[in-house]
Enzyme design. Structure first.
Site, PDB file in Angstrom:
ATOM      1  N   TRP A  12      -2.075  -7.250  -1.931  1.00 33.14           N
ATOM      2  CA  TRP A  12      -3.535  -7.410  -2.060  1.00 33.14           C
ATOM      3  C   TRP A  12      -4.201  -7.673  -0.713  1.00 33.14           C
ATOM      4  CZ3 TRP A  12      -4.075 -11.045  -6.993  1.00 33.14           C
ATOM      5  CH2 TRP A  12      -3.674 -10.324  -8.126  1.00 33.14           C
ATOM      6  N   LYS A  13      -3.406  -7.978   0.295  1.00 36.23           N
ATOM      7  CA  LYS A  13      -3.953  -8.296   1.633  1.00 36.23           C
ATOM      8  C   LYS A  13      -5.005  -9.410   1.497  1.00 36.23           C
ATOM      9  CE  LYS A  13      -2.711  -3.677   3.081  1.00 36.23           C
ATOM     10  NZ  LYS A  13      -2.962  -2.524   3.956  1.00 36.23           N
ATOM     11  N   GLU A 169       6.289   2.271   5.815  1.00 36.52           N
ATOM     12  CA  GLU A 169       4.836   2.415   5.810  1.00 36.52           C
ATOM     13  C   GLU A 169       4.391   2.990   7.147  1.00 36.52           C
ATOM     14  OE1 GLU A 169       2.890  -0.385   2.733  1.00 36.52           O
ATOM     15  OE2 GLU A 169       3.065  -1.489   4.604  1.00 36.52           O
ATOM     16  N   GLY A 235      -1.510  -0.863  -1.261  1.00 40.76           N
ATOM     17  CA  GLY A 235      -2.610  -1.697  -0.780  1.00 40.76           C
ATOM     18  C   GLY A 235      -3.852  -1.475  -1.614  1.00 40.76           C
ATOM     19  N   GLY A 236      -4.781  -0.687  -1.092  1.00 45.71           N
ATOM     20  CA  GLY A 236      -6.093  -0.494  -1.726  1.00 45.71           C
ATOM     21  C   GLY A 236      -6.031  -0.175  -3.211  1.00 45.71           C
TER      22      GLY A 236
HETATM   23  P1  13P Z   1      -2.936   1.245   1.458  1.00 43.82           P
HETATM   24  O1  13P Z   1      -2.257   1.565   0.152  1.00 43.82           O
HETATM   25  O2  13P Z   1      -4.295   0.666   1.313  1.00 43.82           O
HETATM   26  O3  13P Z   1      -2.884   2.405   2.409  1.00 43.82           O
HETATM   27  O4  13P Z   1      -2.062   0.072   2.144  1.00 43.82           O
HETATM   28  C1  13P Z   1      -0.698   0.211   2.214  1.00 43.82           C
HETATM   29  C2  13P Z   1      -0.122  -1.080   2.677  1.00 43.82           C
HETATM   30  O5  13P Z   1      -0.337  -1.499   3.788  1.00 43.82           O
HETATM   31  C3  13P Z   1       0.685  -1.843   1.716  1.00 43.82           C
HETATM   32  O6  13P Z   1       1.375  -2.863   2.351  1.00 43.82           O
END
Ligand code: 13P
Length: 254
Positions: A12-13, A169, A235-236
């Site tokens: 979720w950052k 990633e 992430g998003g």
């Molecule tokens: P996104 O899916 O937003 O590109 O982010 C990937 C990520 O950094 C998951 O750790």
């Protein structure tokens, strides 16, 4: 080749609040079919772990942290140890995310020490590796990913990878909407597996390797169909329940 159960992890950052977190996990829980042959994990900001642990208790959704301190205790203001994370309900920890490496100057040695500390404290590490666009364009992808992985293998030993997950990633694919093609990702995943298998064939064969970087419901199926892609670190798209559930279904092959 041992069967590797797919895993979909949500990073979720720095997003969410009490209300939105509760809504998101409730939507996930009501949409997740318990018989889905996939493991699902959410990694919220540290401060929400405790209450989400209570909400997720007895459900199929597991809980992880987004980072961990390399030290167990002492004069490290602002840090959080693996034992503390475990005590409040986390069972996993993301380590070496490219945002930590780039924005907080975390090097390979520190990431390797965090990996060891996470395991010592009872957490399963999700070790992130990946190259920048410049590194890819100069043909250095496997060298960079290899260096990041070998740092952990050298520090912790290959046996430590038995209870860990690696996430590939590519930095240029994170949050950009640009995804590695399934073939591009597969090439790196296969190389990661070979590197581990070179030290221990069985551990290499059983290692789960997730792909992360602009994964969405629409592209997850083709990525997860590749032989060395065992799930995703999202992430998003993990902030939208319907999108994340689509990704979970794709990982389960449904
Ligand atoms: P996104 O899916 O937003 O590109 O982010 C990937 C990520 O950094 C998951 O750790």
């Amino acid at each position: 080749m041992p069967a590797r159960r797919p895993l979909v992890a949500a990073n979720w950052k720095l997003n969410g609040n009490r209300d939105s977190n509760a809504r998101l996990v409730d939507e996930l829980l009501s949409g997740l079919d318990n018989s889905l042959l996939v493991e699902v994990l959410v990694c919220p900001p540290f401060v929400y772990l405790s209450e989400l642990a209570a909400r997720l208790e007895g459900t199929v959704v597991m809980l992880g942290a987004q980072d961990v301190c390399a030290e167990a205790e002492g004069a490290f203001t602002g840090e959080i140890s693996a034992a503390m994370l475990r005590e409040v309900g986390a069972r996993w920890a993301i380590l070496g995310h490219s945002e930590r490496r780039a924005l907080y100057a975390e090097g390979d040695d520190l990431v390797a020490r965090k990996f060891a500390a996470a395991q010592l404290g009872g957490l399963t590490p999700i070790l992130c590796v990946g190259e920048t666009l410049q590194e890819r364009e100069s043909g250095r992808t496997l060298e960079v990913v290899g260096r990041q992985l070998e740092a952990v293998l050298d520090h912790c030993g290959v046996a430590a990878l038995q209870n860990a997950v690696v996430a590939y990633e590519p930095v240029w694919a994170i949050g950009t909407g640009k995804t590695a093609t399934p073939d591009e990702a597969q090439e790196v995943h296969a190389a990661i597996r070979r590197m581990v298998a070179a030290r221990d064939d069985r551990i290499g064969g059983g290692l789960r390797i997730l792909y992360g970087g602009s994964v969405k419901g629409a592209n997850a199926g083709s990525l997860f169909s590749m032989p060395d892609i065992d799930g995703g670190l999202i992430g998003g798209a993990s902030l939208k329940a319907a999108e994340f559930l689509d990704i979970c279904c794709a990982a389960a092959g449904q």
